[in-house]
Design a protein around this motif. Structure first.
Motif, mmCIF file in Angstrom:
data_model
loop_
_atom_site.group_PDB
_atom_site.id
_atom_site.type_symbol
_atom_site.label_atom_id
_atom_site.label_comp_id
_atom_site.label_asym_id
_atom_site.label_seq_id
_atom_site.Cartn_x
_atom_site.Cartn_y
_atom_site.Cartn_z
ATOM 1 N N LEU A 65 52.061 38.158 36.581
ATOM 2 C CA LEU A 65 52.015 37.757 38.149
ATOM 3 C C LEU A 65 52.924 36.588 38.330
ATOM 4 O O LEU A 65 53.068 36.347 39.607
ATOM 5 C CB LEU A 65 50.543 37.463 38.268
ATOM 6 N N ILE A 66 53.223 35.816 37.498
ATOM 7 C CA ILE A 66 53.826 34.481 37.611
ATOM 8 C C ILE A 66 55.336 34.978 37.644
ATOM 9 O O ILE A 66 56.126 33.918 38.119
ATOM 10 C CB ILE A 66 53.983 33.513 36.640
ATOM 11 N N ARG A 67 55.906 36.003 37.592
ATOM 12 C CA ARG A 67 57.185 36.286 37.530
ATOM 13 C C ARG A 67 57.872 36.454 39.061
ATOM 14 O O ARG A 67 56.884 37.048 39.627
ATOM 15 C CB ARG A 67 57.722 37.519 36.558
ATOM 16 N N PRO A 68 58.865 36.080 39.253
ATOM 17 C CA PRO A 68 59.505 36.235 40.556
ATOM 18 C C PRO A 68 60.030 37.761 40.988
ATOM 19 O O PRO A 68 61.103 38.088 41.297
ATOM 20 C CB PRO A 68 60.813 35.506 40.732
ATOM 21 N N ALA A 69 59.047 38.523 40.884
ATOM 22 C CA ALA A 69 59.178 40.012 41.270
ATOM 23 C C ALA A 69 57.704 40.725 41.332
ATOM 24 O O ALA A 69 56.697 39.990 40.903
ATOM 25 C CB ALA A 69 59.876 40.865 40.176
ATOM 26 N N SER A 70 57.614 41.682 42.301
ATOM 27 C CA SER A 70 56.333 42.428 42.488
ATOM 28 C C SER A 70 55.668 42.557 41.182
ATOM 29 O O SER A 70 56.220 43.384 40.365
ATOM 30 C CB SER A 70 56.734 43.765 43.300
ATOM 31 N N ALA A 71 54.354 42.332 41.105
ATOM 32 C CA ALA A 71 53.518 42.429 39.888
ATOM 33 C C ALA A 71 53.369 43.940 39.870
ATOM 34 O O ALA A 71 53.301 44.590 38.742
ATOM 35 C CB ALA A 71 52.342 41.687 40.160
ATOM 36 N N GLN A 72 53.157 44.573 40.868
ATOM 37 C CA GLN A 72 52.782 46.029 40.682
ATOM 38 C C GLN A 72 54.067 46.780 40.015
ATOM 39 O O GLN A 72 54.026 47.780 39.509
ATOM 40 C CB GLN A 72 52.425 46.642 42.144
ATOM 41 N N TRP A 73 55.382 46.443 40.749
ATOM 42 C CA TRP A 73 56.357 46.967 40.399
ATOM 43 C C TRP A 73 56.809 46.850 38.867
ATOM 44 O O TRP A 73 57.256 47.799 38.409
ATOM 45 C CB TRP A 73 57.734 46.487 41.128
ATOM 46 N N VAL A 104 51.090 59.471 51.680
ATOM 47 C CA VAL A 104 49.900 59.085 51.943
ATOM 48 C C VAL A 104 49.462 58.309 50.771
ATOM 49 O O VAL A 104 48.831 57.397 50.449
ATOM 50 C CB VAL A 104 48.817 60.070 52.238
ATOM 51 N N ILE A 105 49.697 58.764 49.355
ATOM 52 C CA ILE A 105 49.073 58.483 47.996
ATOM 53 C C ILE A 105 49.870 57.266 48.035
ATOM 54 O O ILE A 105 49.345 56.201 47.208
ATOM 55 C CB ILE A 105 49.401 59.532 46.885
ATOM 56 N N MET A 106 51.159 57.096 48.494
ATOM 57 C CA MET A 106 51.829 55.751 48.034
ATOM 58 C C MET A 106 51.311 54.598 48.857
ATOM 59 O O MET A 106 51.027 53.561 48.246
ATOM 60 C CB MET A 106 53.380 55.817 48.434
ATOM 61 N N VAL A 107 50.987 54.854 49.970
ATOM 62 C CA VAL A 107 50.083 54.186 50.832
ATOM 63 C C VAL A 107 49.007 53.530 50.167
ATOM 64 O O VAL A 107 48.534 52.236 49.976
ATOM 65 C CB VAL A 107 50.003 54.281 52.383
ATOM 66 N N LEU A 108 48.027 54.475 49.718
ATOM 67 C CA LEU A 108 47.012 54.213 49.171
ATOM 68 C C LEU A 108 46.941 53.609 47.934
ATOM 69 O O LEU A 108 46.154 52.653 47.513
ATOM 70 C CB LEU A 108 46.040 55.535 49.001
ATOM 71 N N THR A 109 48.010 54.019 47.206
ATOM 72 C CA THR A 109 48.086 53.110 45.695
ATOM 73 C C THR A 109 48.520 51.694 46.087
ATOM 74 O O THR A 109 47.978 50.822 45.171
ATOM 75 C CB THR A 109 49.341 53.815 44.946
ATOM 76 N N ARG A 110 49.301 51.536 46.999
ATOM 77 C CA ARG A 110 49.575 49.709 47.321
ATOM 78 C C ARG A 110 48.134 49.212 47.759
ATOM 79 O O ARG A 110 47.758 47.970 47.258
ATOM 80 C CB ARG A 110 50.622 49.965 48.425
ATOM 81 N N LEU A 111 47.337 49.825 48.507
ATOM 82 C CA LEU A 111 46.002 49.298 48.959
ATOM 83 C C LEU A 111 45.158 49.009 47.900
ATOM 84 O O LEU A 111 44.500 48.056 47.752
ATOM 85 C CB LEU A 111 45.377 50.103 50.060
ATOM 86 N N HIS A 112 44.978 50.045 46.945
ATOM 87 C CA HIS A 112 44.282 50.044 45.626
ATOM 88 C C HIS A 112 44.426 49.103 44.711
ATOM 89 O O HIS A 112 43.795 48.146 44.225
ATOM 90 C CB HIS A 112 44.487 51.514 45.052
ATOM 91 N N LEU A 170 43.440 43.887 42.301
ATOM 92 C CA LEU A 170 44.185 42.842 41.833
ATOM 93 C C LEU A 170 43.139 41.531 42.297
ATOM 94 O O LEU A 170 42.962 40.418 41.612
ATOM 95 C CB LEU A 170 45.607 42.404 42.251
ATOM 96 N N ALA A 171 42.304 41.751 43.458
ATOM 97 C CA ALA A 171 41.698 40.841 43.831
ATOM 98 C C ALA A 171 40.315 40.546 42.922
ATOM 99 O O ALA A 171 39.795 39.451 42.984
ATOM 100 C CB ALA A 171 40.992 40.963 45.304
ATOM 101 N N ARG A 172 39.964 41.711 42.206
ATOM 102 C CA ARG A 172 38.895 41.567 41.356
ATOM 103 C C ARG A 172 39.420 40.744 39.805
ATOM 104 O O ARG A 172 38.483 40.591 38.931
ATOM 105 C CB ARG A 172 38.341 43.002 40.749
#
Length: 267
Positions: free
Chosen positions: A107-115, A246-254, A259-261
């Motif tokens: 999370l602290i790295r300068p890149a998308s954590a999901q990526w 659709v699944i890409m958008v849902l995956t980003r939201l998920h 991550l909020a948890r």
């Protein structure tokens, strides 16, 4: 637009460094790399046995010739080779990231954590299976008239199928944010993917829908060969592309909800 381009270039440089590191790691631990490659080839050999038995008993089944069935097996192996090289090494680690708190360092790295959690690790030796699968596709479709439109449609549906498989698997891996024991999910996914070794025409209608749109190994394995040898189905192609979007958008939201948890190791 400039920020987006810079963002893509930065992540491209990171992935290039990751790939170079993976190649150096395989070169350093050559025995492990050779073992991985030989296992991939052994899986292809054992997977071909039931296919050859089917072809021997019936030269044509449900509108599919023996060569086309071999090509589907090859496309399946190509897909699994890419999944084992780029997807599985990452998604199987997510539950450990969450349990041990290693996700903090991501999370602290300068890149998308999901990526990073999706593309951080590469296993080049698994590409042996992808190369062998490509050879099976060539052998299976040898002599089949192929149009440029068919090649383009096959490439698009193959890419969308792979992307959807990765997204579905990622959504299941994110359950680690809710449950402590989520590692079993990966074995379930890999077991479900083995159905893609055969054309979806061999399965009942309900299973076909699952294999194309829910666990879309059929979209990645059967549809490319179908579009090359039987002609392109525009409606089916549009459905696969739409499902991938659709699944890409849902995956980003998920990911954002999951991550909020997350409670970091330092909290």
């Amino acid at each position: 637009m400039i920020n987006i381009a810079g963002h893509l270039r930065r992540h491209g440089r990171i992935w290039r460094a990751v790939a170079v590191q993976a190649l150096k790691r395989d070169a350093q631990f050559r025995a492990q790399a050779w073992t991985t490659a030989l296992v991939a080839l052994a899986e292809i050999a054992t997977g071909l046995i039931p296919v050859l038995l089917i072809i021997r008993s019936s030269p044509q089944l449900n509108g599919w010739t023996g060569g086309q069935i071999i090509a589907v097996t090859g496309t399946f192996q190509l897909a699994m080779g890419l999944i084992n090289a780029f997807v599985a090494p990452n998604l199987t680690r997510i539950d450990a990231y969450v349990r041990t708190g290693e996700l903090d360092t991501v999370l602290i790295r300068p890149a998308s954590a999901q990526w990073l959690t999706t593309f951080r690790w590469v296993q080049p030796a698994s590409l042996t299976g992808a190369l062998a699968g490509t050879a099976l596709i060539i052998v299976g479709l040898w002599g089949t008239p192929i149009s440029p439109v068919g090649v383009l449609a096959a490439a698009v549906v193959f890419g969308c199928g792979l992307a959807t498989i990765a997204a579905v698997w990622a959504n299941l891996a994110y359950l680690a944010f809710w449950f402590e024991a989520a590692s079993f999910i990966h074995n379930v996914v890999l077991s479900a993917l083995t159905a893609g070794r055969y054309p979806v025409a061999f399965f009942p209608s309900a299973i076909r829908v699952v294999l194309i749109f829910v666990v879309p190994i059929g979209a990645a394995a059967t549809l490319p060969v179908q579009f090359l040898s039987h002609g392109v189905d525009p409606v089916l192609l549009a459905g696969v592309v739409g499902a991938a979007a659709v699944i890409m958008v849902l995956t980003r939201l998920h990911w954002r909800v999951a991550l909020a948890r997350y409670s970091s190791a330092s909290s």
